[in-house]
Design a protein around this motif. Structure first.
Motif, PDB file in Angstrom:
ATOM      1  N   LYS A   3      -0.858  -4.198   7.466  1.00  0.00           N
ATOM      2  CA  LYS A   3      -1.948  -5.122   7.181  1.00  0.00           C
ATOM      3  C   LYS A   3      -2.586  -5.610   8.472  1.00  0.00           C
TER       4      LYS A   3
ATOM      5  N   ILE B 137      -5.796  -3.100   2.854  1.00  0.00           N
ATOM      6  CA  ILE B 137      -5.245  -4.442   3.080  1.00  0.00           C
ATOM      7  C   ILE B 137      -4.729  -5.030   1.766  1.00  0.00           C
ATOM      8  N   GLU B 138      -5.505  -4.855   0.712  1.00  0.00           N
ATOM      9  CA  GLU B 138      -5.080  -5.346  -0.603  1.00  0.00           C
ATOM     10  C   GLU B 138      -3.817  -4.631  -1.069  1.00  0.00           C
TER      11      GLU B 138
ATOM     12  N   ASN C 104       2.992  -3.578  11.663  1.00  0.00           N
ATOM     13  CA  ASN C 104       2.603  -4.143  10.383  1.00  0.00           C
ATOM     14  C   ASN C 104       1.260  -3.560   9.950  1.00  0.00           C
TER      15      ASN C 104
ATOM     16  N   GLU D 245      -6.429  -4.982   9.444  1.00  0.00           N
ATOM     17  CA  GLU D 245      -7.301  -6.136   9.693  1.00  0.00           C
ATOM     18  C   GLU D 245      -7.919  -6.049  11.087  1.00  0.00           C
TER      19      GLU D 245
ATOM     20  N   GLU E  60      -1.452  -3.404   0.814  1.00  0.00           N
ATOM     21  CA  GLU E  60      -0.300  -3.925   1.559  1.00  0.00           C
ATOM     22  C   GLU E  60       0.160  -5.262   0.991  1.00  0.00           C
ATOM     23  N   ASP E  61      -0.774  -6.105   0.589  1.00  0.00           N
ATOM     24  CA  ASP E  61      -0.392  -7.377  -0.040  1.00  0.00           C
ATOM     25  C   ASP E  61       0.400  -7.130  -1.324  1.00  0.00           C
ATOM     26  N   VAL E  62      -0.069  -6.191  -2.127  1.00  0.00           N
ATOM     27  CA  VAL E  62       0.618  -5.859  -3.376  1.00  0.00           C
ATOM     28  C   VAL E  62       1.997  -5.286  -3.085  1.00  0.00           C
TER      29      VAL E  62
ATOM     30  N   MET F  33       3.968  -5.743  -0.414  1.00  0.00           N
ATOM     31  CA  MET F  33       4.897  -6.760   0.074  1.00  0.00           C
ATOM     32  C   MET F  33       5.334  -7.695  -1.046  1.00  0.00           C
ATOM     33  N   ALA F  34       4.431  -7.998  -1.970  1.00  0.00           N
ATOM     34  CA  ALA F  34       4.810  -8.812  -3.122  1.00  0.00           C
ATOM     35  C   ALA F  34       5.828  -8.074  -3.984  1.00  0.00           C
TER      36      ALA F  34
END
Length: 319
Positions: free
Chosen positions: A228, A262-263, A226, A232, A265-267, A269-270
């Motif tokens: 992210k 990290i940001e 993963n 992290e 990866e959040d975008v 996955m969304a």
């Protein structure tokens, strides 16, 4: 035991495979698409636990190495594919169940499957996998909505068929996990200090070169930790070093970059979740209402004629 239930075709897409892994209940891992296998492509993806290769299936293709049928099968999870359309799920499950990396948690469902079927032969393992309602439901949940078929036809022997296989290192050797074979294909040892990705790359290149020039219908994806979680972890290490005064330069360089990744990866996955919602959504009522409105406004025939004219112009340009 008979193989049970229908399995749908699923799209060769990193978002679909990542969502599929999550639906299985596995954690700490995701899938990334590779657009090339040139040197350096894997550097930003490490650790890479396995590769998933999609290719046009050749009926009489010989295995590229010896097929394992000895007692190594007691330690290697290999399931024979006993049902159509299950190769995508079998490829990813084979990689997950043979992965011993601490980042990867396969979750209770896959753990139960492995513990239940590991003592079986490959055919019985395949039957156990195909009869898992949880895994079959997860697999079928990745399909796109199909509400009606136009001019359905029976597949013929001349139709192209596509197949997924996995590649990964196990106990110092490189194996190809292809559910249509009798066992894993042994591609030989990985030398001391040698990167298994350097071993597998020429094997995949040779496989691609078997096809005629101009054949581009291949897809290669990597099973990786993963992202992210990896970023992290690195960020925590850098922040700890910076706090201790041992890595002050990282404040202006690596730390902002890791926060940006990290940001991202959040975008990403969304976006994967949004794309999955769209795959499952029934757009048919919207299309019917739209066509009705266009017809009422006398626009439907005109739009049809314009589209037909554009298609004819495109055809002339190609000639």
């Amino acid at each position: 035991m008979e193989s049970g239930g229908d399995w749908c075709l699923i799209e060769s897409d990193p978002g679909v495979f990542t969502q599929l892994i999550k639906t299985f209940g596995a954690k700490g891992v995701q899938v990334e698409e590779l657009w090339t296998i040139d040197n350096g492509i894997f550097e930003n993806l490490r650790p890479v636990h396995g590769l998933i290769f999609l290719f046009k299936y050749l009926q009489h293709e010989e295995p590229a190495g010896p097929v394992v049928t000895d007692n190594r099968l007691d330690k290697i999870y290999f399931a024979k594919q006993v049902i159509n359309n299950a190769c995508a799920t079998q490829a990813i499950i084979s990689l997950l169940l043979n992965c011993a990396h601490p980042d990867v948690d396969i979750g209770p469902e896959l753990t139960k499957l492995k513990e239940f079927s590991m003592s079986f032969d490959p055919i019985m393992r395949g039957l156990s996998l195909s009869n898992s309602s949880t895994i079959r439901t997860a697999h079928n949940s990745m399909s796109q909505q199909v509400f009606f078929e136009i001019d359905p036809k029976t597949a013929s022997k001349d139709d192209d068929a596509y197949h997924f296989v996995g590649y990964m290192p196990i106990d110092g050797r490189l194996y190809e996990l292809d559910g249509l074979r009798a066992g894993p294909i042994d591609h030989g040892p990985i030398g001391p200090g040698q990167d298994w990705l350097d071993v597998v790359t020429p094997i995949i290149r040779r496989r691609i070169n078997v096809y005629t020039e101009g054949e581009i219908r291949f897809n290669l994806m990597a099973l990786v930790s993963n992202r992210k979680m990896v970023y992290e972890r690195r960020l925590d290490e850098l922040l700890s070093d910076t706090f201790d005064g041992t890595n002050s330069d990282a404040v202006d360089t690596d730390i902002p970059n890791l926060r940006m990744l990290i940001e991202y990866e959040d975008v990403k996955m969304a976006r994967y979740e949004q794309e999955m919602i769209r795959r499952r959504h029934n757009y048919l009522p919207f299309i019917i209402v739209l066509l009705r409105i266009l017809a009422e406004q006398n626009l439907l025939v005109r739009l049809y004629e314009e589209a037909k004219e554009r298609a004819a112009q495109k055809g002339q340009k190609k000639i």
